[in-house]
Scaffold this motif. Structure first.
Motif, PDB file in Angstrom:
ATOM      1  N   GLU A   1     -38.077 -18.809  23.311  1.00 11.86           N
ATOM      2  CA  GLU A   1     -36.722 -18.486  23.747  1.00 11.86           C
ATOM      3  C   GLU A   1     -35.976 -17.673  22.702  1.00 11.86           C
ATOM      4  N   ARG A   2     -36.316 -17.876  21.429  1.00 13.10           N
ATOM      5  CA  ARG A   2     -35.630 -17.190  20.340  1.00 13.10           C
ATOM      6  C   ARG A   2     -36.608 -16.260  19.627  1.00 13.10           C
ATOM      7  N   ILE A   3     -36.064 -15.304  18.888  1.00 17.00           N
ATOM      8  CA  ILE A   3     -36.918 -14.379  18.140  1.00 17.00           C
ATOM      9  C   ILE A   3     -37.792 -15.144  17.153  1.00 17.00           C
ATOM     10  N   GLN A   4     -37.241 -16.175  16.537  1.00 11.94           N
ATOM     11  CA  GLN A   4     -38.014 -16.989  15.605  1.00 11.94           C
ATOM     12  C   GLN A   4     -39.261 -17.578  16.250  1.00 11.94           C
ATOM     13  N   ASP A   5     -39.166 -17.929  17.538  1.00 14.39           N
ATOM     14  CA  ASP A   5     -40.309 -18.507  18.230  1.00 14.39           C
ATOM     15  C   ASP A   5     -41.479 -17.526  18.271  1.00 14.39           C
ATOM     16  N   LEU A   6     -41.177 -16.229  18.332  1.00 15.14           N
ATOM     17  CA  LEU A   6     -42.235 -15.221  18.332  1.00 15.14           C
ATOM     18  C   LEU A   6     -42.916 -15.137  16.966  1.00 15.14           C
ATOM     19  N   TRP A   7     -42.165 -15.301  15.891  1.00 17.94           N
ATOM     20  CA  TRP A   7     -42.779 -15.273  14.560  1.00 17.94           C
ATOM     21  C   TRP A   7     -43.825 -16.376  14.427  1.00 17.94           C
ATOM     22  N   PHE A   8     -43.508 -17.538  15.012  1.00 17.56           N
ATOM     23  CA  PHE A   8     -44.381 -18.702  14.848  1.00 17.56           C
ATOM     24  C   PHE A   8     -45.273 -18.951  16.065  1.00 17.56           C
ATOM     25  N   HIS A   9     -45.360 -17.969  16.952  1.00 16.66           N
ATOM     26  CA  HIS A   9     -46.333 -18.032  18.050  1.00 16.66           C
ATOM     27  C   HIS A   9     -47.615 -17.411  17.496  1.00 16.66           C
ATOM     28  N   LEU A  10     -48.469 -18.239  16.936  1.00 17.15           N
ATOM     29  CA  LEU A  10     -49.558 -17.761  16.094  1.00 17.15           C
ATOM     30  C   LEU A  10     -50.846 -17.552  16.892  1.00 17.15           C
ATOM     31  N   PRO A  11     -51.703 -16.664  16.398  1.00 25.92           N
ATOM     32  CA  PRO A  11     -52.984 -16.437  17.090  1.00 25.92           C
ATOM     33  C   PRO A  11     -53.816 -17.710  17.179  1.00 25.92           C
ATOM     34  N   LEU A  12     -54.420 -17.920  18.339  1.00 26.82           N
ATOM     35  CA  LEU A  12     -55.359 -19.029  18.505  1.00 26.82           C
ATOM     36  C   LEU A  12     -56.623 -18.766  17.699  1.00 26.82           C
ATOM     37  N   ARG A  13     -57.012 -17.508  17.666  1.00 29.37           N
ATOM     38  CA  ARG A  13     -58.247 -17.104  16.982  1.00 29.37           C
ATOM     39  C   ARG A  13     -58.211 -15.582  16.829  1.00 29.37           C
ATOM     40  N   TYR A  14     -59.274 -15.042  16.262  1.00 30.59           N
ATOM     41  CA  TYR A  14     -59.411 -13.588  16.117  1.00 30.59           C
ATOM     42  C   TYR A  14     -60.742 -13.159  16.708  1.00 30.59           C
ATOM     43  N   GLU A  15     -60.754 -11.969  17.248  1.00 25.67           N
ATOM     44  CA  GLU A  15     -62.006 -11.359  17.686  1.00 25.67           C
ATOM     45  C   GLU A  15     -62.341 -10.229  16.725  1.00 25.67           C
TER      46      GLU A  15
ATOM     47  N   ARG B   1     -43.235 -15.391   4.403  1.00 22.70           N
ATOM     48  CA  ARG B   1     -43.135 -14.060   5.019  1.00 22.70           C
ATOM     49  C   ARG B   1     -44.481 -13.333   4.944  1.00 22.70           C
ATOM     50  N   ALA B   2     -45.104 -13.342   3.771  1.00 20.77           N
ATOM     51  CA  ALA B   2     -46.404 -12.682   3.608  1.00 20.77           C
ATOM     52  C   ALA B   2     -47.455 -13.318   4.522  1.00 20.77           C
ATOM     53  N   ALA B   3     -47.411 -14.643   4.645  1.00 22.46           N
ATOM     54  CA  ALA B   3     -48.383 -15.343   5.486  1.00 22.46           C
ATOM     55  C   ALA B   3     -48.225 -14.948   6.952  1.00 22.46           C
ATOM     56  N   LEU B   4     -46.985 -14.897   7.429  1.00 25.64           N
ATOM     57  CA  LEU B   4     -46.737 -14.530   8.827  1.00 25.64           C
ATOM     58  C   LEU B   4     -47.206 -13.103   9.115  1.00 25.64           C
ATOM     59  N   LEU B   5     -46.879 -12.187   8.224  1.00 30.03           N
ATOM     60  CA  LEU B   5     -47.268 -10.796   8.441  1.00 30.03           C
ATOM     61  C   LEU B   5     -48.785 -10.653   8.452  1.00 30.03           C
ATOM     62  N   LEU B   6     -49.467 -11.395   7.584  1.00 29.98           N
ATOM     63  CA  LEU B   6     -50.914 -11.241   7.513  1.00 29.98           C
ATOM     64  C   LEU B   6     -51.616 -11.818   8.748  1.00 29.98           C
ATOM     65  N   VAL B   7     -51.169 -12.977   9.232  1.00 32.20           N
ATOM     66  CA  VAL B   7     -51.878 -13.560  10.389  1.00 32.20           C
ATOM     67  C   VAL B   7     -51.626 -12.762  11.664  1.00 32.20           C
ATOM     68  N   HIS B   8     -50.434 -12.133  11.762  1.00 36.34           N
ATOM     69  CA  HIS B   8     -50.164 -11.320  12.954  1.00 36.34           C
ATOM     70  C   HIS B   8     -50.758  -9.919  12.832  1.00 36.34           C
ATOM     71  N   ARG B   9     -50.828  -9.408  11.606  1.00 43.37           N
ATOM     72  CA  ARG B   9     -51.332  -8.043  11.386  1.00 43.37           C
ATOM     73  C   ARG B   9     -52.422  -8.074  10.314  1.00 43.37           C
ATOM     74  N   PRO B  10     -53.572  -8.644  10.588  1.00 46.37           N
ATOM     75  CA  PRO B  10     -54.598  -8.712   9.545  1.00 46.37           C
ATOM     76  C   PRO B  10     -55.021  -7.315   9.108  1.00 46.37           C
ATOM     77  N   PRO B  11     -54.865  -6.956   7.825  1.00 46.27           N
ATOM     78  CA  PRO B  11     -55.195  -5.605   7.378  1.00 46.27           C
ATOM     79  C   PRO B  11     -56.701  -5.372   7.345  1.00 46.27           C
ATOM     80  N   ALA B  12     -57.070  -4.111   7.181  1.00 52.54           N
ATOM     81  CA  ALA B  12     -58.489  -3.740   7.221  1.00 52.54           C
ATOM     82  C   ALA B  12     -59.286  -4.412   6.115  1.00 52.54           C
ATOM     83  N   ASP B  13     -58.647  -4.689   4.966  1.00 53.12           N
ATOM     84  CA  ASP B  13     -59.378  -5.286   3.856  1.00 53.12           C
ATOM     85  C   ASP B  13     -59.239  -6.809   3.796  1.00 53.12           C
ATOM     86  N   ALA B  14     -58.728  -7.423   4.867  1.00 53.75           N
ATOM     87  CA  ALA B  14     -58.576  -8.887   4.884  1.00 53.75           C
ATOM     88  C   ALA B  14     -59.948  -9.553   4.866  1.00 53.75           C
TER      89      ALA B  14
END
Length: 701
Positions: free
Chosen positions: A39-53, A205-218
């Protein structure tokens, strides 16, 4: 304007704007997001990936390993449709090395088949498993590609929880918009820096950005396993929020009163005299702990955990009599009808001689029978045994003094509270006793059940027959079937358990039906029954009654028999595809044999070759029958059967934390949780609201 705190760590307004403030989020999308709790923008920050492909590379078919999820590319060699047992589409592809891979579909459309022509190049993604003709993927994601196409993803692809009308791409784009509004760390952090300084955690902040946008060298391997420092940072905070919510729940419940249940002990003494066995010292110790709790004017909140066959039911009966002696009613709730009916039989046999007849209430009790039960609960019924039906509207008790819940991990906390509230009288609530046959390491129990005191029945009754466990390849299936023939000829009874990777009751039922037909053809003259989750309750009960009475010698079943089935004459169990199950579930199933005085065996039949983890699980099952040793091993291995099942707070499962994988965080979670509860109650509330949201309302019950 929302209030802003300049002092301390947090800007209260950060992220609390409605998601509708984001560009492109109209009413329809807003409604879809609300369905998954956003419902809030914050909820999107913490809507985390179930997994990665991992679609960053193509894997040659010759290098495929069973159990891995991979991306492959190949040319369609053959397409075959069949309708034996159920519709099925089989597509065979080969890569440049001419190695074959089967793609199998059980749900498909004609238009889909028309596009899958020999010679077409496909790029597929999915999990590799054993097939009849070699490796295969069931229901892969795929796309047609042109020869020489080399574009693969540059980074891991996050996979989010979604809902109808909201796909992965749309949700990912909305999350990206929300991430652009992510504030600085001093605004985001809710755990005071001084409390987490020794943990050397990434910033939030760094943790949230990394799990949502895993960089190429992760670290791809760490992200896929859930052990990346960014995931551990978020898992720590999520575990802490759940721990705090349970501490809050405990405080809230302790503020209520409860009836002092100090009976004269006559019924309890009569029960002990009438039992054909003596209680173990562990059972007597737990009885004493329960008696102390129930004698207080505060509600008991006690979890009794004990291994399969350790005698939890008789402890529950003893506790029930303590309440009944004082004129109060008792309700025992179990997650399945099979388990509830087992309790009904045991309690009826023990308590009927004392003049106490348990009442039965389940979903199938309807019409006049239901009306009679409801009237009894409002009047003179002393004990009711049932399923979720006990929580339904219209169920009213005269004076409920004790609630007993079996297999606690199968219920959400809110369900336990719903039953408790059936006995609320002003500020007074019933005592609560919850049982589990899943042994849990102490550290795990202290965190996962922070709202409960924990008792352990760590001793098995004398006379329990040890179960010999062997692991055999499915290539020796004929030997196993011959062993069943001999066992049945000797008058013994046998379980044959069918398992599937897919969590589908329908597919499990079909697998059981196939095994039932096969065994019936090979074991002529032996009475065979079948039970699975798709049977109607009355059909299931009739089969189980025939098995208990000995009219059925061999029972083909799905894992529906994991708990609640007690047939002392059953001394052999065969678990088909045992490598597919976790340690906890294998141990629960094995507990169905060895309940009489006959030498008992459990055959773990597996498909070769075994993965390293599956081999360790089967080895652990062969080497020990101690549930607590197995629980520790399960914690170490993190098998697919989670030790705590779907342990829930409210109805919300963990978004990123895993109690088995993240056990190393739990000591700090407990330490910081204790300090924050005392020194930072406002921050605790907001941390719980961040991760649990509306589900945290149960803490105010």
């Amino acid at each position: 304007m929302p209030r802003t705190e300049k002092k301390g760590f947090v800007d209260v307004a950060a992220g609390l704007e409605p998601v509708g403030d984001l560009p492109g989020v109209g009413p329809a999308l807003q409604a879809a997001l609300q369905r998954i709790g956003i419902e809030r923008i914050q909820d999107l920050w913490f809507h985390l990936p179930l997994r990665y492909e991992d679609r960053t590379r193509l894997t040659p078919i010759r290098d495929l390993r069973i159990g891995e999820s991979v991306q492959v590319e190949g040319i369609i060699e053959a397409v075959e449709r069949s309708f034996r047992f159920r519709p099925q589409l089989r597509v065979v592809i080969s890569d440049d090395a001419r190695t074959m891979l089967t793609l199998r579909f059980f749900n498909f459309r004609r238009s889909q088949v028309e596009q899958l022509n020999p010679g077409t190049r496909l790029r597929c993604y999915g999990q590799i498993r054993h097939g009849a003709q070699g490796p295969e993927i069931v229901h892969p994601q795929y796309q047609r590609v042109t020869a020489g196409a080399s574009e693969v993803a540059e980074t891991l692809t996050p996979i989010y929880p979604v809902t109808e009308g909201l796909g992965q791409k749309r949700l990912a784009s909305v999350i990206e918009l929300a991430l652009r509004k992510l504030p600085a760390d001093e605004v985001l952090e809710l755990v005071p820096p001084i409390l987490r300084k020794d943990m050397q955690l990434l910033s939030l902040r760094a943790a949230l950005l990394l799990v949502h946008r895993p960089p190429a060298d992760a670290d791809v391997a760490a992200l896929l396993l859930g052990t990346h420092p960014a995931q551990q940072r978020l898992a720590f905070e999520e575990l802490l929020s759940h721990h705090l919510s349970l501490r809050q729940l405990r405080v809230q419940i302790r503020q209520h009163g409860a009836p002092r249940l100090r009976g004269d002990g006559k019924l309890r003494k009569a029960l002990l005299r009438s039992l054909p066995f003596r209680l173990t010292s562990a059972q007597q110790r737990v009885n004493g702990e329960i008696a102390e709790d129930m004698a207080e004017a505060q509600p008991m909140l006690r979890l009794v955990q004990g291994d399969v066959g350790s005698g939890k039911t008789v402890v529950a009966a003893w506790a029930a009599l303590a309440a009944i002696e004082c004129g109060y009613q008792v309700a025992l709730m179990a997650p399945t009808e099979l388990l509830a009916e087992q309790h009904l039989r045991n309690l009826g046999a023990w308590l009927a001689p004392l003049g106490i007849e348990p009442v039965w209430l389940a979903g199938k009790v309807q019409g006049k029978a239901r009306t009679t039960v409801m009237a009894a609960l409002a009047a003179d019924a002393q004990l009711v045994v049932g399923t979720h039906a006990l929580m339904q509207q219209g169920v009213q008790f005269r004076d409920l003094g004790l609630v007993i819940i079996d297999e606690q991990h199968r219920f959400g906390v809110h369900q336990r509270l719903a039953l408790r509230d059936k006995g609320r009288a002003g500020e007074r609530v019933p005592h609560q006793l919850v049982l589990t046959a899943t042994p849990i390491p102490r550290t795990l129990a202290m965190t996962a059940y922070a709202d409960l005191d924990v008792s352990v029945i760590d001793e098995l009754p004398p006379g329990r027959t040890p179960v010999t466990t062997v692991a055999l390849s499915s290539s020796r299936r004929g030997e196993v079937i011959e062993r069943i023939r001999i066992a049945c000829a000797e008058g013994r009874q046998v379980y044959w358990v069918c398992t599937l990777i897919e969590e589908s009751e329908q597919l499990e039922a079909q697998a059981a039906e196939v095994a039932f037909a096969e065994l019936g053809g090979l074991l002529e003259g032996i009475a065979i029954g079948i039970v699975h989750g798709r049977l109607k309750p009355m059909e299931k009960q009739a089969v189980m009654d025939d098995f208990r009475s000995g009219r059925i010698a061999l029972l083909v079943a799905t894992t529906v028999i994991e708990v609640g089935v007690d047939v002392p004459n059953a001394s052999l169990m065969v678990i088909e595809n045992a490598e597919r199950l976790g340690l906890a579930q294998l141990h629960q199933l094995r507990g169905r044999v060895g309940r009489g005085n006959q030498a008992s065996s459990c055959v773990l039949m597996y498909q070769a070759p075994l993965s390293a983890m599956a081999r360790e699980r089967l080895t652990a099952m062969r080497e020990t029958s101690d549930g607590f040793v197995i629980a520790e091993k399960d914690l170490e291995l993190r098998g697919p059967g989670e030790m705590l099942g779907t342990r829930q707070t409210g109805r919300l499962e963990f978004r990123i934390a895993d109690l088995a994988r993240d056990a190393g965080l739990l000591v700090e979670v407990q330490r910081i949780g204790a300090i924050m509860s005392e020194a930072h109650p406002a921050l605790c509330e907001r941390l719980v609201a961040r991760w649990i949201g509306a589900a945290s309302n149960f803490a105010n019950a």
